[in-house]
Design an enzyme around this catalytic site. Structure first.
Site, PDB file in Angstrom:
ATOM      1  CG  ASP A 169      -0.031  -0.106   2.534  1.00  0.00           C
ATOM      2  OD1 ASP A 169       0.201  -1.262   2.950  1.00  0.00           O
ATOM      3  OD2 ASP A 169       0.465   0.912   3.049  1.00  0.00           O
ATOM      4  CG  ASP A 175       1.410   4.891   5.763  1.00  0.00           C
ATOM      5  OD1 ASP A 175       0.771   4.022   6.375  1.00  0.00           O
ATOM      6  OD2 ASP A 175       1.934   5.853   6.340  1.00  0.00           O
TER       7      ASP A 175
HETATM    8  N1  LIG Z   1       1.157   1.323   5.780  1.00  0.00           N
HETATM    9  C1  LIG Z   1       1.628   0.463   6.657  1.00  0.00           C
HETATM   10  N2  LIG Z   1       2.024   0.888   7.884  1.00  0.00           N
HETATM   11  C2  LIG Z   1       2.518  -0.006   8.784  1.00  0.00           C
HETATM   12  N3  LIG Z   1       2.618  -1.313   8.569  1.00  0.00           N
HETATM   13  C3  LIG Z   1       2.228  -1.781   7.375  1.00  0.00           C
HETATM   14  N4  LIG Z   1       2.233  -3.020   6.866  1.00  0.00           N
HETATM   15  C4  LIG Z   1       1.745  -2.954   5.618  1.00  0.00           C
HETATM   16  N5  LIG Z   1       1.418  -1.668   5.292  1.00  0.00           N
HETATM   17  C5  LIG Z   1       1.717  -0.919   6.374  1.00  0.00           C
END
Ligand SMILES: Nc1ncnc2[nH]cnc12
Ligand SMILES: CSC[C@H]1O[C@H](OP(=O)(O)O)[C@H](O)[C@@H]1O
Length: 289
Positions: free
Chosen positions: A208, A210
């Site tokens: 992703d 974030d």
């Molecule tokens: N955006 C994110 N923040 C923290 N841990 C994660 N693991 C996968 N995506 C994450």
């Protein structure tokens, strides 16, 4: 010394099909029980150990993983090399979901975890200047390239405490620190692997963006799981190839990671607590015997 590869499976990687002579073994350590039983098996002439970081079924949150027990258990089973697999958020536009990052630096923002095997009675300070094993990283890179998996060599992994994801302000702050990816688990895992003189390599799969990216929704578990499922086979294939490479690596024995404690223990031998030293045999027997 022979080389034995251990895999720590993160989110989405709870088993490792395709091995022979398999069994789950229960291991106890002076620091308690690891996240789950450890899966042992063979791939050709390579012996592998696999530990699901959050336990099978993902029962344990990042702050409650017993990182000391996980690393000690792998060391007690004879592991010399640890491949840590993780799901992470991408903090750069050129690291979209599906990219594998062979991380080589960390920023540790965790605050509620036991971070050292050492302590009162036997104090040690290992170097974390280069926290990952370059040799192991070479093997990973070669395999990912052969598989045609999008990957990047090098990057900084920001470890947050969690379990909540970051605020937008935090996400922008970590980007301003030039961090590449964000997750909740690689620290103190990497510190403890170093103290146990294990070669440690983190392969982080971006799931992703974030919450900083204006063109993408803020991260959700749902979205992460979708990307994980779509890419899990890439990770498994990489691990299977790596096992053979690592088993036949003639340079492994000379790796500096395996001598991290050579100049690290500062407590005078006469001042060491015998009980603490006894416990430390599990991870530091080479220098404390
Ligand atoms: N955006 C994110 N923040 C923290 N841990 C994660 N693991 C996968 N995506 C994450
Ligand atoms: C499932 S989303 C958040 C969760 O995933 C990552 O774990 P791991 O490094 O074990 O793959 C992240 O650090 C969080 O723990």
């Amino acid at each position: 010394m022979t080389t034995r590869l251990a895999i720590i499976g993160g989110s989405g990687l709870y088993d490792l099909p395709g091995l022979t002579d398999t069994r789950w073994v229960s291991v106890d350590t002076p620091w308690g029980a690891p996240s789950d039983e450890i899966f042992l098996g063979r791939l050709g002439d390579a012996e592998l150990a696999f530990l699901p970081r959050h336990g099978r079924g993902h029962r344990i949150p990042p702050s409650e993983v017993n990182y000391r027990a996980n690393i000690a258990a792998l060391k007690q089973l004879g592991a010399t090399d640890v491949l840590s697999c993780s799901a992470v958020g991408g903090l750069r536009a050129d690291l979209p979901p599906g990219t594998f990052v062979i991380v080589d630096q960390f920023i540790d923002r965790t605050f509620a975890r036991d971070k050292s095997f050492f302590g009162t009675g036997c104090v040690a300070h290992v170097s974390m200047a280069d926290p990952t094993c370059h040799r192991l990283g070479d093997h990973v890179q070669k395999r990912l390239a052969e598989q045609g998996v999008p990957h990047v060599r090098g990057g900084t992994y920001l470890t947050m405490e969690g379990p909540q994801f970051s605020t937008r302000a935090e996400s922008h702050l970590y980007r301003s620190w030039n961090c590449s990816v964000i997750g909740m688990t690689n620290m103190p895992e990497a510190k403890l692997a170093r103290e146990a003189e294990l070669c440690y390599c983190s392969v982080s799969m971006v799931t992703d963006f974030d919450c900083w990216h204006v063109g993408h929704d803020a991260v959700t578990v749902d979205a992460i799981v979708k990307v994980l499922l779509a890419n899990a086979e890439n990770a498994r294939q990489m691990v299977r190839g790596l096992a053979e490479d690592v088993a036949h690596d003639e340079h492994a024995a000379a790796c500096g990671c395996r001598h991290a404690l050579d100049n690290a223990i500062i407590t005078a031998p006469a001042a060491r607590d015998p009980e603490v030293v006894k416990r430390l045999q599990a991870i530091a027997g080479r220098v404390l015997a």
